[in-house]
Design an enzyme around this catalytic site. Sequence first.
Site, mmCIF file in Angstrom:
data_model
loop_
_atom_site.group_PDB
_atom_site.id
_atom_site.type_symbol
_atom_site.label_atom_id
_atom_site.label_comp_id
_atom_site.label_asym_id
_atom_site.label_seq_id
_atom_site.Cartn_x
_atom_site.Cartn_y
_atom_site.Cartn_z
ATOM 1 N N LYS A 276 27.606 32.285 28.453
ATOM 2 C CA LYS A 276 27.316 32.439 27.034
ATOM 3 C C LYS A 276 28.612 31.934 26.055
ATOM 4 O O LYS A 276 29.482 32.471 26.277
ATOM 5 C CB LYS A 276 27.103 33.862 26.901
ATOM 6 N N ASP B 184 23.616 29.252 28.553
ATOM 7 C CA ASP B 184 22.619 29.921 28.100
ATOM 8 C C ASP B 184 22.490 30.062 26.471
ATOM 9 O O ASP B 184 23.461 29.465 25.723
ATOM 10 C CB ASP B 184 23.131 31.420 28.165
ATOM 11 N N MET B 185 21.408 30.311 25.991
ATOM 12 C CA MET B 185 21.100 30.215 24.532
ATOM 13 C C MET B 185 21.154 31.567 23.901
ATOM 14 O O MET B 185 20.479 32.641 24.439
ATOM 15 C CB MET B 185 19.706 29.581 24.164
ATOM 16 N N ARG C 118 16.695 24.867 30.882
ATOM 17 C CA ARG C 118 16.044 25.954 31.100
ATOM 18 C C ARG C 118 15.053 26.500 30.059
ATOM 19 O O ARG C 118 15.550 26.333 29.133
ATOM 20 C CB ARG C 118 16.726 27.121 31.539
ATOM 21 N N LYS D 99 11.293 32.291 26.655
ATOM 22 C CA LYS D 99 10.718 32.683 25.725
ATOM 23 C C LYS D 99 11.818 33.073 24.564
ATOM 24 O O LYS D 99 11.467 32.622 23.439
ATOM 25 C CB LYS D 99 9.745 34.034 26.020
ATOM 26 N N GLY D 100 12.755 33.679 25.023
ATOM 27 C CA GLY D 100 13.754 33.942 24.016
ATOM 28 C C GLY D 100 13.979 35.481 24.036
ATOM 29 O O GLY D 100 12.848 36.049 23.458
ATOM 30 N N HIS E 123 8.718 35.830 33.604
ATOM 31 C CA HIS E 123 8.175 36.780 34.671
ATOM 32 C C HIS E 123 6.507 36.879 34.206
ATOM 33 O O HIS E 123 5.808 38.262 34.442
ATOM 34 C CB HIS E 123 8.719 38.087 34.628
ATOM 35 N N ARG F 135 19.919 45.121 25.544
ATOM 36 C CA ARG F 135 18.851 44.216 25.205
ATOM 37 C C ARG F 135 17.637 43.866 26.175
ATOM 38 O O ARG F 135 16.321 44.098 25.595
ATOM 39 C CB ARG F 135 19.423 42.759 25.390
HETATM 40 C C1 LIG Z 1 16.557 33.182 34.168
HETATM 41 C C2 LIG Z 1 16.336 33.830 32.969
HETATM 42 C C3 LIG Z 1 17.422 33.388 32.289
HETATM 43 C C4 LIG Z 1 17.164 33.772 30.544
HETATM 44 N N1 LIG Z 1 18.057 33.341 29.596
HETATM 45 C C5 LIG Z 1 17.855 33.399 28.415
HETATM 46 C C6 LIG Z 1 18.725 32.836 27.528
HETATM 47 O O1 LIG Z 1 19.551 31.937 27.703
HETATM 48 N N2 LIG Z 1 18.660 33.116 26.232
HETATM 49 C C7 LIG Z 1 17.341 34.058 25.952
HETATM 50 O O2 LIG Z 1 17.434 34.168 24.538
HETATM 51 N N3 LIG Z 1 16.719 34.570 26.746
HETATM 52 C C8 LIG Z 1 16.735 34.306 28.162
HETATM 53 N N4 LIG Z 1 15.953 34.835 28.995
HETATM 54 C C9 LIG Z 1 15.027 36.076 28.786
HETATM 55 C C10 LIG Z 1 13.739 35.525 28.157
HETATM 56 O O3 LIG Z 1 13.801 34.707 26.968
HETATM 57 C C11 LIG Z 1 12.610 36.744 28.007
HETATM 58 O O4 LIG Z 1 13.174 37.453 27.140
HETATM 59 C C12 LIG Z 1 12.341 37.217 29.163
HETATM 60 O O5 LIG Z 1 12.361 36.691 30.410
HETATM 61 C C13 LIG Z 1 10.978 38.031 29.133
HETATM 62 O O6 LIG Z 1 9.858 36.910 29.055
HETATM 63 P P1 LIG Z 1 8.969 36.806 29.980
HETATM 64 O O7 LIG Z 1 8.753 35.085 29.988
HETATM 65 O O8 LIG Z 1 9.409 37.445 31.419
HETATM 66 O O9 LIG Z 1 7.637 37.488 29.456
HETATM 67 P P2 LIG Z 1 7.357 38.902 28.977
HETATM 68 O O10 LIG Z 1 5.726 38.734 28.520
HETATM 69 O O11 LIG Z 1 8.259 39.489 28.264
HETATM 70 O O12 LIG Z 1 7.253 39.486 30.450
HETATM 71 C C14 LIG Z 1 6.241 39.489 31.352
HETATM 72 C C15 LIG Z 1 6.287 40.824 32.259
HETATM 73 O O13 LIG Z 1 7.533 40.956 33.060
HETATM 74 C C16 LIG Z 1 8.095 41.844 33.114
HETATM 75 N N5 LIG Z 1 9.358 42.085 32.317
HETATM 76 C C17 LIG Z 1 9.850 41.167 31.560
HETATM 77 N N6 LIG Z 1 11.161 41.255 31.280
HETATM 78 C C18 LIG Z 1 11.341 42.524 31.886
HETATM 79 C C19 LIG Z 1 12.567 43.343 31.963
HETATM 80 N N7 LIG Z 1 13.527 43.105 31.128
HETATM 81 N N8 LIG Z 1 12.403 44.530 32.681
HETATM 82 C C20 LIG Z 1 11.251 44.759 33.417
HETATM 83 N N9 LIG Z 1 10.401 44.071 33.413
HETATM 84 C C21 LIG Z 1 10.242 42.985 32.789
HETATM 85 C C22 LIG Z 1 6.991 42.963 32.254
HETATM 86 O O14 LIG Z 1 6.231 43.412 33.511
HETATM 87 C C23 LIG Z 1 6.407 41.913 31.679
HETATM 88 O O15 LIG Z 1 5.069 42.497 31.421
HETATM 89 C C24 LIG Z 1 16.247 34.623 30.245
HETATM 90 C C25 LIG Z 1 14.966 34.856 31.254
HETATM 91 C C26 LIG Z 1 15.277 34.256 32.698
HETATM 92 C C27 LIG Z 1 14.240 34.851 33.413
#
Ligand SMILES: Cc1cc2nc3c(=O)[nH]c(=O)nc-3n(C[C@H](O)[C@H](O)[C@H](O)COP(=O)(O)OP(=O)(O)OC[C@H]3O[C@@H](n4cnc5c(N)ncnc54)[C@H](O)[C@@H]3O)c2cc1C
Length: 306
Positions: A91, A126-127, A181, A184-185, A224, A285
Amino acid sequence: MTVFDKLIARTLPYVPKPLVWQFSKPYVAGNTIDDAVRVVKELNAEKVMATIDVLGEFIHSTDQVAPTVETYKKVLDVIDKEQLEANISIKLTAFGLLLDKEFCADSVMNLIGYANSKYNNFVRIDMEDSACTDDTIEIYERARKQFPKTGLVIQAYLRRSMADVQRLIQEAPAKPDPNLRICKGIYIEPEEIAFKDRQEIRQSFVDLVEMMIKNGRYVGIATHDEWVVTETEKIIKKYNAQPDQYEYQMLLGVLPDLRRKIQANGHRVRVYVPFGKDWYGYCTRRLKENPALAGHVLKNLVKPKK
Ligand SMILES: Cc1cc2nc3c(=O)[nH]c(=O)nc-3n(C[C@H](O)[C@H](O)[C@H](O)COP(=O)(O)OP(=O)(O)OC[C@H]3O[C@@H](n4cnc5c(N)ncnc54)[C@H](O)[C@@H]3O)c2cc1C
């Protein structure tokens, strides 16, 4: 989100740190490099790749940067020594982006040079929040000119992201660059610059992945969300992308069953493995994003032990 979950999210800043740690444990490998190595070995044994993150961001002095660079170099040394299937994620705020941009760029270049030249290993930038977007992209582009094993993150919730990706693709010297990568953010951004509607964010995510895959660029699909996984699988099929042209990425401790399902469908998966003493910002976060998790942990904590 239940009222109970919302309450937990709001009161989080007042929750004692040891209690927050109870909620946070699943997301963090531990305090030390040895903890990270142990977790990465466990993942590698399940044929899951890793990206290691040294926790720490938003520093107050550029004096705090050198120890971070050193720790990351030690991580790269140990990845090589232990032959781990892992790279690193960084970061830029932890390298002083918000204090002195050129100092940050020099420190990052030093680290990426070490990773690329000494170990032929890859560094993902990372962003962070939108105050950092332009500078992060700029430093990424500078780094990539010298060091090809450098990647960036693009956030699907930002309205600008499709234009950024199109430009990065047009200006990239050769496939598989740019290596992006898509996620969503995670930061809270105003509506003027960010989609707020869940389905709009999902659609933006899928469109960005399609833009990368149809142009033959390497993409990390970091989610996820089963809907996003299914839709991106359709895109992979549509363009006949091979398993070495993309990877799914997930966070440590989040939905391991979905991870196994993705692997069973023939895709490669990389897990983001954070470690370090500065776990608080990262974990709060995640808890704010998914307070339901805090609710489950709290219920487990107060449940009578058998
Ligand atoms: C490898 C990786 C790198 C990332 N890098 C960045 C980055 O550089 N900058 C940035 O802004 N964001 C980053 N993120 C975070 C990303 O932006 C999302 O905030 C996060 O992944 C949740 O979005 P989702 O697509 O999983 O969907 P969501 O709809 O949020 O999640 C889908 C399902 O996954 C499960 N879930 C999701 N998050 C969690 C959690 N924290 N704990 C428990 N269960 C959870 C829940 O069951 C949820 O219903 C990263 C995520 C990943 C996986």
